[in-house]
Motif scaffolding. Structure first.
Motif: not given
Length: 177
Positions: A42-43, A135-138, A171-175
């Motif tokens: 993700v990063w 988790i993406i924390k914004a 990311v999920e599509n790529k991963y």
């Protein structure tokens, strides 16, 4: 050396935010989104303005212009969204920590600053949940200028949430491909 610099920077940044919050207390908005991929993936997609390239491909961002820098600390970027914000939004990256997977940007022009905020700071953190989940924390922190308290101007967390959703999908599509 890098860890020492990061520590010193975070301490100085904390002092800056703390001093400014004494004048005007910071308000906070948050958004969290689980991603079924490691935080490192993700990063990698997010950092160095990668999120803006993803947003441009998905038509959330009409265009963006790097005014200064290379995507790291000190980078100044002007973003033109496809909806709203006709004049654009300009921000400076003030923290880009690859080890902690954290990026902090400060608004320079537009968004909340245009409607009565004195400061707007956006933080994205990619936190490891498990070896295949993160988790993406914004977080958005902002202060309202004196005289604008009754209007209670605030930035929209919706743009940040939409950026997180775009990143998750990418990311999920790529991963999982």
């Amino acid at each position: 050396m890098l860890k020492q610099f990061s520590l010193v920077f975070f301490l100085l940044f904390g002092c800056y935010v703390g001093v400014n919050s004494l004048r005007r207390p910071l308000k906070h908005l948050t958004n969290e989104l689980e991603v079924h991929a490691p935080a490192s993936h993700v990063w990698e997609a997010f950092r160095n303005l990668g999120i803006l390239r993803i947003a441009a491909r998905q038509k959330l961002v009409r265009s963006f212009q790097v005014l200064k820098g290379d995507g790291g600390v000190g980078t100044v970027v002007k973003i033109f969204f496809t909806r709203g914000r006709k004049s654009g939004y300009t921000e400076r990256i003030i923290v880009a920590d690859n080890h902690r997977r954290v990026e902090v940007s400060q608004a320079l022009k537009g968004d909340c600053l245009a409607i009565g905020c004195s400061v707007e700071i956006v933080t994205f953190e990619m936190a490891e949940k498990s070896h295949n989940s993160s988790i993406i924390k914004a977080r958005m922190a902002y202060a309202v200028k004196k005289g604008f308290e009754a209007k209670d101007p605030k930035p929209s967390i919706q743009v940040v949430a939409t950026l997180s959703k775009l990143l998750k999908k990418f990311v999920e599509n790529k991963y999982h491909a």
